[in-house]
Design a protein around this motif. Sequence first.
Motif, PDB file in Angstrom:
ATOM      1  N   PHE A  13      -6.113 -19.919  36.863  1.00 32.37           N
ATOM      2  CA  PHE A  13      -6.118 -21.196  37.563  1.00 32.37           C
ATOM      3  C   PHE A  13      -5.194 -21.162  38.775  1.00 32.37           C
ATOM      4  N   ARG A  14      -5.449 -22.073  39.695  1.00 33.01           N
ATOM      5  CA  ARG A  14      -4.537 -22.271  40.811  1.00 33.01           C
ATOM      6  C   ARG A  14      -3.358 -23.134  40.347  1.00 33.01           C
ATOM      7  N   SER A  15      -2.390 -23.262  41.238  1.00 31.92           N
ATOM      8  CA  SER A  15      -1.199 -24.048  40.946  1.00 31.92           C
ATOM      9  C   SER A  15      -1.565 -25.465  40.513  1.00 31.92           C
ATOM     10  N   LEU A  16      -0.968 -25.929  39.417  1.00 33.94           N
ATOM     11  CA  LEU A  16      -1.070 -27.268  38.833  1.00 33.94           C
ATOM     12  C   LEU A  16      -2.346 -27.510  38.025  1.00 33.94           C
ATOM     13  N   GLN A  17      -3.408 -26.730  38.251  1.00 35.98           N
ATOM     14  CA  GLN A  17      -4.656 -26.995  37.531  1.00 35.98           C
ATOM     15  C   GLN A  17      -4.452 -26.898  36.019  1.00 35.98           C
ATOM     16  N   GLU A  18      -3.764 -25.868  35.583  1.00 35.47           N
ATOM     17  CA  GLU A  18      -3.551 -25.652  34.149  1.00 35.47           C
ATOM     18  C   GLU A  18      -2.725 -26.786  33.543  1.00 35.47           C
ATOM     19  N   GLU A  19      -1.680 -27.222  34.238  1.00 34.30           N
ATOM     20  CA  GLU A  19      -0.829 -28.303  33.738  1.00 34.30           C
ATOM     21  C   GLU A  19      -1.602 -29.612  33.632  1.00 34.30           C
ATOM     22  N   ILE A  20      -2.460 -29.885  34.628  1.00 39.69           N
ATOM     23  CA  ILE A  20      -3.252 -31.121  34.624  1.00 39.69           C
ATOM     24  C   ILE A  20      -4.238 -31.120  33.451  1.00 39.69           C
ATOM     25  N   ILE A  21      -4.891 -29.998  33.232  1.00 34.43           N
ATOM     26  CA  ILE A  21      -5.852 -29.883  32.139  1.00 34.43           C
ATOM     27  C   ILE A  21      -5.150 -30.069  30.792  1.00 34.43           C
ATOM     28  N   THR A  22      -3.973 -29.477  30.646  1.00 32.01           N
ATOM     29  CA  THR A  22      -3.206 -29.607  29.392  1.00 32.01           C
ATOM     30  C   THR A  22      -2.855 -31.066  29.123  1.00 32.01           C
ATOM     31  N   ALA A  23      -2.360 -31.773  30.147  1.00 38.03           N
ATOM     32  CA  ALA A  23      -1.965 -33.173  29.982  1.00 38.03           C
ATOM     33  C   ALA A  23      -3.156 -34.042  29.611  1.00 38.03           C
TER      34      ALA A  23
END
Length: 636
Positions: free
Chosen positions: A18-28
């Motif tokens: 993933f690109r920056s922040l995509q993974e964190e957004i999906i997790t949340a």
Amino acid sequence: MISEARNILKKYWGHESFRSLQEEIITASVEEGKDVVALMPTGGGKSLCFQIPGLMQEGICIVISPLIALMQDQVNFLKEKGIKAIALTGGISYSDLDAMLDNCIYGNYKFLYLSPERLQQDLVKQRIKQMNVNLIAIDEAHCISQWGHDFRPSYLNIAQIKELQPQVPMMALTATATKTVLEDIIKQLDLKQPSIFQKSFERKNIAYRVVSAHDKNYYLLEMLRLHEGSAIVYVRSRNATTEISNFLNQNKITSAAFHGGLSNSEKEHKLKQWILEEKRVMVATNAFGMGIDKSNVRCIIHYNLPESLESYFQEAGRAGRDEKEAAAIIITNASDIPRLKNQFLSSLPSKDYIQLIYKKLNSYFRIAYGEGEGEKFNFNFADFCKVYNLKPNITYNALTVLERFGIIALSQEFYKKLSLQFLIPSKELLFYLEKNLTMDLLVKTILRSYGGIYENKTEIDLDKISEKVNLKISETIKLLLRMQAEKIIDLDYNEHDISINFLVPREDDHTINPFLRLISMQNKSKEAKIESVLQYIGNEETCKSEQLLHYFGEDKTQACGICSVCTKLNEKLPVEQIKNIYSAIIKQLETGSYSSRELVRDLGFSENHVLETIKLLLERKIITVTPIQKYKLIHL
């Protein structure tokens, strides 16, 4: 959970990570089930942030977007990957809408795209209640804020969807939002303690430049020659797209003109040429660019000043998505400032003017009091202005205000409506074709495509017929008009700038009154945004990248080193060098008058240094400017 997300990313998009922040957004969104606000610059991969959660979970993801073309593009993209998706766009009959919504409930669809206006329909609301919804995504979320650069009151209705699906998490996404707009998004959408993910708006690979030039065309060529590769040139009018495109082609830079008045087939053809790099430059109004995924655009040039820093940043951000060096350039001169104010401030419609235009619209289309809801008309804007002696700029702006407030809907695609009936018997027609072979293929194609055209006047699809006979639309029309003159056919042909759809019943002032306060606030907001643009182009002391980042609320910034301000500061000359340029210019002007372009060419110094020295000579009244924009010595 993340391993599943990565597997979906690899399966459908072919990416390993993933690109920056995509993974964190999906997790949340998926693991924590929280409301999310995602602020990511243009090209940052916002759509994946809701598409992957939508695929990971049982049920359907509802995506609300104001951009019909972008909705359809995303639906087509998902379908190509074997993912079931559907979009509720305009022109759908009640029975078709009913069937499509049933499919969303029972047909195992993963994505439903719809406009905020659709949420006002009782049928849509009833069916959403019955759906197994896993996520509600709000694209272009800044549109919900009255302080945003593209405020749409219809977005205020989006919060109603929470009443229909109160347990479903919501994800709001936007590419441009100030701190004030961000706070307003959270408030208007009634988000509960949302996780806020904000990627820095900094684009380290983009050199932001503001170039002051008497001769814009000259600098346009210079910038395109300096920055090789694909480019977009943004202009303010449809006529300018054609004029500038022709100018570039004449100077051996391949280009195409793009604006909202082109037919769909023309848009697709020009876009394909640009994507495949058959045409290097797209000269366009701001109707071009949204949702277009071309990563190797090396240069974005604004030939006219943008209306806001939000729109500028979004348009400039279409450069360098491959993260390689790119440039975003504004070419300006002294005449741009009054032009910008005239175009966007002098033509801001007052409350009284908007009420007047609404009444004139109802008169023009003969809509009775209490009637009009759901009626659609083809609209010749020029004729409307002529009939009521209206100024086009301010009138068009009044129409867009009426659209923003959900009173009317405008489609700005140029529309050509044509219907015909053959007047002579088939035997006579065959005899006519033997003598007029240029008509043969066109006539036979029409006869094969439309039954009953001898008995009744039949509407013809110009795009399809022209494509089948390999003619331009203008050539097809010319042949048909000739047959009409020769009384072979009876032809009705109309051209329209816009189609207009009345969304609410006519109630005159009562229709407008609820929005009067918001109209005043919008006008003040527009004035502030214009002032921000003027400050941006006028500030030659602060790094251009830092100016943009500060506007969007980022405080911890550093000079980019590559913008027009940074490179100018880095090029400070020693006094001796300034004296050399000073003397060289005076010596050259002793032989006659020269333009700045000629002085740069002949003297061999850098353009910035020559221009700065010219400014110094003007201030000291050693030289002056002639009526044809050349410099000459003042002989005392």
